[in-house]
Design a protein around this motif. Structure first.
Motif, PDB file in Angstrom:
ATOM      1  N   LYS A  14       0.812  -1.224   0.000  1.00 15.11           N
ATOM      2  CA  LYS A  14       0.000   0.000   0.000  1.00 15.11           C
ATOM      3  C   LYS A  14       0.843   1.271   0.000  1.00 15.11           C
ATOM      4  O   LYS A  14       0.525   2.220  -0.690  1.00 15.11           O
ATOM      5  N   GLU A  15       1.909   1.307   0.760  1.00 12.52           N
ATOM      6  CA  GLU A  15       2.703   2.530   0.855  1.00 12.52           C
ATOM      7  C   GLU A  15       3.899   2.540  -0.093  1.00 12.52           C
ATOM      8  O   GLU A  15       4.525   3.575  -0.293  1.00 12.52           O
ATOM      9  N   PHE A  34      -0.131   1.818  -5.382  1.00 14.55           N
ATOM     10  CA  PHE A  34      -1.475   1.548  -4.891  1.00 14.55           C
ATOM     11  C   PHE A  34      -2.471   2.599  -5.376  1.00 14.55           C
ATOM     12  O   PHE A  34      -3.545   2.270  -5.845  1.00 14.55           O
ATOM     13  N   LYS A  35      -2.090   3.877  -5.254  1.00 17.20           N
ATOM     14  CA  LYS A  35      -3.030   4.948  -5.626  1.00 17.20           C
ATOM     15  C   LYS A  35      -3.341   4.942  -7.120  1.00 17.20           C
ATOM     16  O   LYS A  35      -4.475   5.152  -7.521  1.00 17.20           O
ATOM     17  N   SER A  36      -2.347   4.681  -7.978  1.00 18.01           N
ATOM     18  CA  SER A  36      -2.617   4.671  -9.414  1.00 18.01           C
ATOM     19  C   SER A  36      -3.387   3.418  -9.832  1.00 18.01           C
ATOM     20  O   SER A  36      -3.996   3.386 -10.890  1.00 18.01           O
ATOM     21  N   ARG A  37      -3.385   2.413  -8.983  1.00 25.28           N
ATOM     22  CA  ARG A  37      -4.091   1.179  -9.320  1.00 25.28           C
ATOM     23  C   ARG A  37      -5.494   1.131  -8.739  1.00 25.28           C
ATOM     24  O   ARG A  37      -6.432   0.705  -9.410  1.00 25.28           O
ATOM     25  N   GLU A  39      -6.978   3.853  -6.756  1.00 23.40           N
ATOM     26  CA  GLU A  39      -7.577   5.158  -6.498  1.00 23.40           C
ATOM     27  C   GLU A  39      -7.360   6.008  -7.745  1.00 23.40           C
ATOM     28  O   GLU A  39      -7.481   5.497  -8.843  1.00 23.40           O
ATOM     29  N   SER A  40      -7.039   7.271  -7.581  1.00 27.70           N
ATOM     30  CA  SER A  40      -6.817   8.159  -8.730  1.00 27.70           C
ATOM     31  C   SER A  40      -5.464   8.842  -8.647  1.00 27.70           C
ATOM     32  O   SER A  40      -5.353  10.042  -8.846  1.00 27.70           O
ATOM     33  N   GLY A  41      -4.438   8.077  -8.351  1.00 28.41           N
ATOM     34  CA  GLY A  41      -3.108   8.653  -8.223  1.00 28.41           C
ATOM     35  C   GLY A  41      -2.381   8.730  -9.551  1.00 28.41           C
ATOM     36  O   GLY A  41      -2.798   8.151 -10.560  1.00 28.41           O
ATOM     37  N   ASN A  45      -0.867   1.535 -14.223  1.00 28.23           N
ATOM     38  CA  ASN A  45      -1.146   0.319 -13.467  1.00 28.23           C
ATOM     39  C   ASN A  45      -1.238  -0.851 -14.435  1.00 28.23           C
ATOM     40  O   ASN A  45      -1.400  -0.641 -15.645  1.00 28.23           O
TER      41      ASN A  45
END
Length: 140
Positions: A14-15, A34-37, A39-41, A45
């Protein structure tokens, strides 16, 4: 023919953060995490890369199907939407939904449907995906 890519990851799931590079150099230390996969980071991905591969593979396969039948497209535009769903303790790619818009002089809908179906089934990326594949199309 062998194509290669490399992923490098540091830290926890996650981090942590990673990069993806391709042998051609088109992707060079492109970030993912994690965020690009989930969420919307920023970054890419794996599912986005599979979608790009499926859209590109199918569209080229269709161009060859059309060429073999004596047609030359003015334009083929394909979007692939890859769906990632929860499965047990993990995730799986459940579907790749192809949406195609085609502009091809002189072709009728029946012939186009036949050739597009052949391309969808014959595309090497379609063959490797263990997922439901659908194809919706518009012929202009």
């Amino acid at each position: 023919m062998i194509r290669k890519a490399t992923a490098v990851w540091s830290g926890t799931g996650k981090e942590g953060a990673g990069t993806i590079s391709t042998g051609s150099g088109v992707l060079s230390k492109t970030q993912y995490g994690f965020k690009s996969r989930f969420e919307s980071g920023a970054g890419t991905n794996p599912e986005e890369l599979i979608a790009a591969a499926h859209a590109g593979c199918f569209t080229m396969a269709l161009a060859f199907q059309l060429q073999g039948a004596g047609f030359t497209p003015d334009e083929l535009t394909t979007e692939a939407a890859v769906e990632l769903v929860k499965e047990g303790d993990g995730f799986k790619i459940s579907a790749s939904k192809l949406t195609l818009t085609a502009k091809i002089p002189g072709i009728d809908e029946a012939k186009f449907a036949e050739l597009a179906g052949n391309a969808e089934k014959g595309c090497p990326v379609s063959k490797v995906l263990n997922a439901e594949i659908t194809l919706d199309w518009t012929l202009n």
